[in-house]
Motif scaffolding. Sequence first.
Motif, PDB file in Angstrom:
ATOM      1  N   VAL A 188       0.843  -1.192   0.000  1.00 54.88           N
ATOM      2  CA  VAL A 188       0.000   0.000   0.000  1.00 54.88           C
ATOM      3  C   VAL A 188       0.879   1.243   0.000  1.00 54.88           C
ATOM      4  CG1 VAL A 188      -1.775   1.289   1.243  1.00 54.88           C
ATOM      5  CG2 VAL A 188      -1.820  -1.217   1.234  1.00 54.88           C
ATOM      6  N   PRO A 189       0.709   2.141  -0.968  1.00 53.94           N
ATOM      7  CA  PRO A 189       1.528   3.355  -0.988  1.00 53.94           C
ATOM      8  C   PRO A 189       1.183   4.247   0.197  1.00 53.94           C
ATOM      9  CG  PRO A 189      -0.244   3.497  -2.604  1.00 53.94           C
ATOM     10  CD  PRO A 189      -0.271   2.101  -2.070  1.00 53.94           C
ATOM     11  N   SER A 190       2.133   5.057   0.585  1.00 50.41           N
ATOM     12  CA  SER A 190       1.916   5.956   1.728  1.00 50.41           C
ATOM     13  C   SER A 190       1.731   7.396   1.286  1.00 50.41           C
ATOM     14  CB  SER A 190       3.096   5.856   2.699  1.00 50.41           C
ATOM     15  OG  SER A 190       4.308   6.174   2.035  1.00 50.41           O
ATOM     16  N   ASP A 191       1.470   7.607  -0.009  1.00 51.47           N
ATOM     17  CA  ASP A 191       1.342   8.956  -0.562  1.00 51.47           C
ATOM     18  C   ASP A 191      -0.071   9.482  -0.331  1.00 51.47           C
ATOM     19  OD1 ASP A 191       1.550  11.288  -1.908  1.00 51.47           O
ATOM     20  OD2 ASP A 191       1.721  10.406  -3.920  1.00 51.47           O
ATOM     21  N   MET A 192      -0.229  10.384   0.634  1.00 53.62           N
ATOM     22  CA  MET A 192      -1.539  10.947   0.947  1.00 53.62           C
ATOM     23  C   MET A 192      -1.955  12.013  -0.060  1.00 53.62           C
ATOM     24  SD  MET A 192      -3.054   9.495   3.534  1.00 53.62           S
ATOM     25  CE  MET A 192      -4.147  10.650   4.387  1.00 53.62           C
ATOM     26  N   THR A 193      -1.098  12.328  -1.049  1.00 53.30           N
ATOM     27  CA  THR A 193      -1.503  13.286  -2.072  1.00 53.30           C
ATOM     28  C   THR A 193      -2.464  12.650  -3.076  1.00 53.30           C
ATOM     29  OG1 THR A 193       0.400  12.747  -3.485  1.00 53.30           O
ATOM     30  CG2 THR A 193       0.691  14.505  -1.860  1.00 53.30           C
ATOM     31  N   PRO A 215      -5.383  10.384  -2.280  1.00 53.37           N
ATOM     32  CA  PRO A 215      -6.218   9.601  -1.360  1.00 53.37           C
ATOM     33  C   PRO A 215      -7.080   8.557  -2.070  1.00 53.37           C
ATOM     34  CG  PRO A 215      -7.015  11.857  -1.539  1.00 53.37           C
ATOM     35  CD  PRO A 215      -5.685  11.818  -2.208  1.00 53.37           C
ATOM     36  N   HIS A 216      -7.533   8.849  -3.291  1.00 49.89           N
ATOM     37  CA  HIS A 216      -8.334   7.877  -4.041  1.00 49.89           C
ATOM     38  C   HIS A 216      -7.525   6.608  -4.303  1.00 49.89           C
ATOM     39  CE1 HIS A 216     -11.302   7.196  -7.632  1.00 49.89           C
ATOM     40  NE2 HIS A 216     -11.077   6.105  -6.951  1.00 49.89           N
ATOM     41  N   GLY A 217      -6.319   6.751  -4.840  1.00 51.44           N
ATOM     42  CA  GLY A 217      -5.469   5.593  -5.118  1.00 51.44           C
ATOM     43  C   GLY A 217      -5.040   4.875  -3.855  1.00 51.44           C
ATOM     44  N   LEU A 218      -4.766   5.651  -2.808  1.00 53.07           N
ATOM     45  CA  LEU A 218      -4.357   5.049  -1.536  1.00 53.07           C
ATOM     46  C   LEU A 218      -5.478   4.202  -0.957  1.00 53.07           C
ATOM     47  CD1 LEU A 218      -2.481   4.720   0.887  1.00 53.07           C
ATOM     48  CD2 LEU A 218      -3.280   6.939   1.730  1.00 53.07           C
ATOM     49  N   LEU A 219      -6.711   4.725  -0.983  1.00 45.23           N
ATOM     50  CA  LEU A 219      -7.837   3.984  -0.432  1.00 45.23           C
ATOM     51  C   LEU A 219      -8.132   2.746  -1.274  1.00 45.23           C
ATOM     52  CD1 LEU A 219      -9.974   3.722   1.690  1.00 45.23           C
ATOM     53  CD2 LEU A 219     -11.393   5.353   0.440  1.00 45.23           C
ATOM     54  N   ARG A 220      -7.991   2.851  -2.582  1.00 47.82           N
ATOM     55  CA  ARG A 220      -8.233   1.677  -3.430  1.00 47.82           C
ATOM     56  C   ARG A 220      -7.231   0.575  -3.114  1.00 47.82           C
ATOM     57  NH1 ARG A 220      -9.806  -2.017  -4.809  1.00 47.82           N
ATOM     58  NH2 ARG A 220     -10.845  -2.740  -6.693  1.00 47.82           N
ATOM     59  N   ALA A 221      -5.961   0.942  -2.923  1.00 44.91           N
ATOM     60  CA  ALA A 221      -4.932  -0.050  -2.583  1.00 44.91           C
ATOM     61  C   ALA A 221      -5.196  -0.661  -1.217  1.00 44.91           C
ATOM     62  CB  ALA A 221      -3.551   0.596  -2.612  1.00 44.91           C
ATOM     63  N   LEU A 222      -5.665   0.159  -0.278  1.00 45.20           N
ATOM     64  CA  LEU A 222      -5.962  -0.357   1.064  1.00 45.20           C
ATOM     65  C   LEU A 222      -7.119  -1.354   1.025  1.00 45.20           C
ATOM     66  CD1 LEU A 222      -5.467  -0.250   4.117  1.00 45.20           C
ATOM     67  CD2 LEU A 222      -7.056   1.678   4.230  1.00 45.20           C
ATOM     68  N   LEU A 223      -8.152  -1.062   0.261  1.00 44.17           N
ATOM     69  CA  LEU A 223      -9.294  -1.964   0.163  1.00 44.17           C
ATOM     70  C   LEU A 223      -8.911  -3.297  -0.470  1.00 44.17           C
ATOM     71  CD1 LEU A 223     -12.144   0.510  -0.877  1.00 44.17           C
ATOM     72  CD2 LEU A 223     -11.724  -0.488   1.369  1.00 44.17           C
ATOM     73  N   ASN A 224      -7.894  -3.298  -1.317  1.00 44.89           N
ATOM     74  CA  ASN A 224      -7.426  -4.564  -1.898  1.00 44.89           C
ATOM     75  C   ASN A 224      -6.939  -5.538  -0.836  1.00 44.89           C
ATOM     76  OD1 ASN A 224      -7.962  -4.189  -4.607  1.00 44.89           O
ATOM     77  ND2 ASN A 224      -5.968  -3.283  -5.062  1.00 44.89           N
ATOM     78  N   GLU A 225      -6.508  -5.009   0.314  1.00 41.86           N
ATOM     79  CA  GLU A 225      -6.030  -5.875   1.388  1.00 41.86           C
ATOM     80  C   GLU A 225      -7.159  -6.666   2.037  1.00 41.86           C
ATOM     81  OE1 GLU A 225      -2.742  -6.374   2.040  1.00 41.86           O
ATOM     82  OE2 GLU A 225      -2.617  -5.178   0.204  1.00 41.86           O
ATOM     83  N   PHE A 226      -8.402  -6.285   1.781  1.00 38.94           N
ATOM     84  CA  PHE A 226      -9.550  -7.020   2.309  1.00 38.94           C
ATOM     85  C   PHE A 226      -9.990  -8.143   1.366  1.00 38.94           C
ATOM     86  CE2 PHE A 226      -9.718  -2.831   4.154  1.00 38.94           C
ATOM     87  CZ  PHE A 226     -10.123  -3.031   5.463  1.00 38.94           C
ATOM     88  N   THR A 235      -8.858  13.452   4.044  1.00 39.57           N
ATOM     89  CA  THR A 235      -7.791  14.102   3.275  1.00 39.57           C
ATOM     90  C   THR A 235      -8.293  14.480   1.885  1.00 39.57           C
ATOM     91  OG1 THR A 235      -6.074  12.874   4.469  1.00 39.57           O
ATOM     92  CG2 THR A 235      -5.469  13.810   2.341  1.00 39.57           C
ATOM     93  N   GLY A 236      -9.073  13.564   1.262  1.00 39.93           N
ATOM     94  CA  GLY A 236      -9.641  13.881  -0.045  1.00 39.93           C
ATOM     95  C   GLY A 236     -10.623  15.032   0.021  1.00 39.93           C
ATOM     96  N   ARG A 237     -11.397  15.088   1.089  1.00 43.59           N
ATOM     97  CA  ARG A 237     -12.352  16.186   1.233  1.00 43.59           C
ATOM     98  C   ARG A 237     -11.626  17.520   1.403  1.00 43.59           C
ATOM     99  NH1 ARG A 237     -17.293  15.943   5.464  1.00 43.59           N
ATOM    100  NH2 ARG A 237     -15.632  15.906   7.035  1.00 43.59           N
ATOM    101  N   ALA A 238     -10.529  17.505   2.154  1.00 43.86           N
ATOM    102  CA  ALA A 238      -9.763  18.739   2.360  1.00 43.86           C
ATOM    103  C   ALA A 238      -9.163  19.259   1.054  1.00 43.86           C
ATOM    104  CB  ALA A 238      -8.662  18.497   3.384  1.00 43.86           C
ATOM    105  N   SER A 239      -8.884  18.353   0.130  1.00 39.92           N
ATOM    106  CA  SER A 239      -8.302  18.769  -1.153  1.00 39.92           C
ATOM    107  C   SER A 239      -9.373  19.056  -2.203  1.00 39.92           C
ATOM    108  CB  SER A 239      -7.353  17.689  -1.678  1.00 39.92           C
ATOM    109  OG  SER A 239      -8.070  16.491  -1.985  1.00 39.92           O
TER     110      SER A 239
END
Length: 258
Positions: free
Chosen positions: A131-136, A138-149, A197-201
């Motif tokens: 899972v990437p740690s790049d919070m810039t 958030p869409h890609g980060l969340l998609r990668a995190l959900l893959n862990e489920f 984070t996505g909402r803030a951006s």
Amino acid sequence: MRDENPTACLMCNTRIAPSTRGRPAVYCSRSCQARAYRRRKNRLPAPGTPVTPPSPRQTDTRARQRRRIAEALWRIAAEEGLDAASMRRIAAEAGVSLRVVQYHFDSKHALLVDALRLLHEENGRIAATRVPSDMTDPHGLLRALLNEFLPLDEQRASALRVFAAYYARSLTDPALAAVFLAAEQPLEALVGDIIETGRASGSTAPGLDVRHEADLLVSGATGLGLDVLHGRRSLADVQAVLDYHLSRIFTADAAAGR
């Protein structure tokens, strides 16, 4: 004449019927005998006696043995559920004696809790490499995190089976449920932070309830992963469902064709 008055276990004070031959029993079970052995072995020295800590090699050996036993529990739980994981069965699966298992764990409950902790640590360590740690993004980060489920490979499929076994056991084991169902809900909190984070951006839909969206994504991804294990859905199907929900959250990214 034989004494008919039962004695009490020196460890748990359980009443023991007198023996008809040989020396009288002083422990009610092998588990209590093992606990007594550990207590004698780990007994504190007299005041003023120098204390020699275990060497790094001894500590490493103990950690590897505990991990080996936990992995045996995982394999049994993944294939047959936790009800099939008796202490004797776990010892056989780990290739060690029952006494070794009892040396490291006072009870089956202690083993279940420690094995669950180790599994969380193992999954977290492996997920960190994927899972990437790049919070810039958030869409890609969340998609990668959900893959862990999702059971995208044997490691994730096996972990999902073990967690399902723990969940089933927690329904009838309040002590295990207290450990398994953490009140702080760290996964939901992490997913909520990513959406925030996505909402803030400015990349999310207006008026989102971040906590509710996080709860829905975590529970939905877990349930969809179990559907894949059961063969009710394909991986492509569940990934399409998750992408649909993510497009509802990250509307700016969806409009840009991401």
